[in-house]
Design an enzyme around this catalytic site. Structure first.
Site, PDB file in Angstrom:
ATOM      1  N   LYS A 111     -14.366  13.320 -50.877  1.00 50.79           N
ATOM      2  CA  LYS A 111     -14.634  11.866 -51.299  1.00 50.79           C
ATOM      3  C   LYS A 111     -14.521  11.064 -50.222  1.00 50.79           C
ATOM      4  O   LYS A 111     -15.088  10.174 -48.876  1.00 50.79           O
ATOM      5  CB  LYS A 111     -13.852  10.943 -52.128  1.00 50.79           C
ATOM      6  N   LYS A 190     -26.730  14.697 -60.124  1.00 52.65           N
ATOM      7  CA  LYS A 190     -25.677  14.323 -61.469  1.00 52.65           C
ATOM      8  C   LYS A 190     -25.514  12.475 -61.343  1.00 52.65           C
ATOM      9  O   LYS A 190     -25.791  11.846 -60.336  1.00 52.65           O
ATOM     10  CB  LYS A 190     -24.168  14.380 -61.086  1.00 52.65           C
ATOM     11  N   LYS A 193     -22.229   5.973 -60.521  1.00 50.20           N
ATOM     12  CA  LYS A 193     -22.367   4.602 -59.881  1.00 50.20           C
ATOM     13  C   LYS A 193     -22.381   4.959 -57.579  1.00 50.20           C
ATOM     14  O   LYS A 193     -22.959   4.420 -57.444  1.00 50.20           O
ATOM     15  CB  LYS A 193     -21.477   3.733 -60.033  1.00 50.20           C
TER      16      LYS A 193
END
Length: 324
Positions: A111, A190, A193
């Protein structure tokens, strides 16, 4: 069997959410398990800074889950923030958690590499997730590949606590759902959002058709044979069509004369048919937000009862005195 899982309110629900998780939650509910499902709005604070956005997303996810079939009469459905015992247990687990364990977190590294700020919430995310799991005496946790490490951390923390203070916490087991769908987005990655490549569940039929038309395909001419296994549209069709139709479409791909546009149109039809009842229920629930809030309130009450029993055992084991 007591099952627990949660979802972050970070945007609109999409096909990846349904086939990757919600479908399995519904199956576990139908099998008569004791299911705890929650909207992880505290987790969302690691990346969301907009008050109105978080409130809106939280209610959307809650409404969507109810519309798709989560039944508050058979499952405990609630907001993470309605159970303050979770954050208390998080601190206690933090006091046992080696820093090196968090430093090995692949999700944190991924992330941060994608641009999320390296805050302590993001770094400590697995410990809050562990508290979510352990506070309800969860026996099994449905996990995908991206969450498997976090469950291993949860197990490690439960074992560390039990070794330090005696057998207090249940060590959960992973529930590996057979053939969990990896749902591709419109760009072939994949569906997520964060990639802006989703096909939303609760949108109009026309919006679904338009979104399906945007799925990226190669430039193979209409008349030429095509390999269905290399096509994102076909991968999505396999999630929705009956086996006989899937085989028929595959044959059309290989024979030639069947265009990607035809496949996209059929995909949109199948999506609209699949989710028509849920969309209708969603519209009804949107008009009755008090009902949704009441469901969450009652679920939170039930969840707190279980959580308070667990945190009482934990306090007693640790020697934490309270005057409540």
């Amino acid at each position: 069997m007591r099952v627990l899982s949660g979802i972050q309110p970070s945007g609109r629900l999409h096909l990846g959410n349904y086939f990757g998780a919600i479908r399995q939650y519904l199956e576990l509910q139908e099998k008569g398990n004791e299911c705890f499902y929650f909207v992880a709005n505290l987790h969302a604070l690691t990346s969301t800074r907009d008050k109105e956005e978080l409130e809106k997303a939280t209610l959307h996810v809650a409404t969507g889950y109810l519309a798709l079939g989560i039944d508050p009469e058979r499952s405990i459905f609630f907001l993470q923030s309605d159970v303050p015992q979770v954050t208390e247990l998080t601190w206690i687990l933090n006091c046992l958690c080696p820093v090196s364990m968090m430093e090995k977190g692949t999700s944190y590294k991924d992330k941060v590499a994608k641009g999320l700020p390296a805050n302590m919430g993001l770094f400590d995310y697995p410990v809050l997730q562990a508290a979510d799991i352990l506070i309800y005496n969860s026996e099994v946790v449905p996990v995908g590949a991206d969450q498997k490490q976090h469950l291993e951390m949860t197990r490690d923390l439960a074992i560390k606590f039990n070794m330090a203070y005696g057998e207090t916490l249940i060590v959960p087991e992973p529930y590996i759902v057979p053939e969990v769908a990896v749902v591709p987005g419109i760009d072939g990655q994949k569906m997520s959002k964060s990639y802006n490549n989703t096909i939303e569940i609760f949108q109009s039929d026309s919006s679904t058709k338009k979104r399906c038309s945007q799925i990226v395909t190669d430039s193979t001419p209409l008349d030429a044979p095509k390999d269905p296994e290399k096509c994102t549209v076909f991968a999505l069709l396999k999630l929705l069509a009956e086996p006989a139709e899937i085989e028929e479409i595959a044959q059309k791909y290989r024979a030639g004369g069947y265009g990607y546009g035809q496949a996209k149109a059929r995909l949109a039809e199948l999506i609209n048919e699949k989710f028509a009842p849920a969309r209708e229920k969603y519209i009804q629930l949107e008009k009755d937000k008090d009902f949704v809030r009441d469901v969450l309130r009652e679920g939170g009450r039930k969840a707190r009862q279980v959580a308070e029993e667990t945190i009482t055992r934990v306090r007693n084991a640790c020697g934490i005195l309270t005057n409540r």
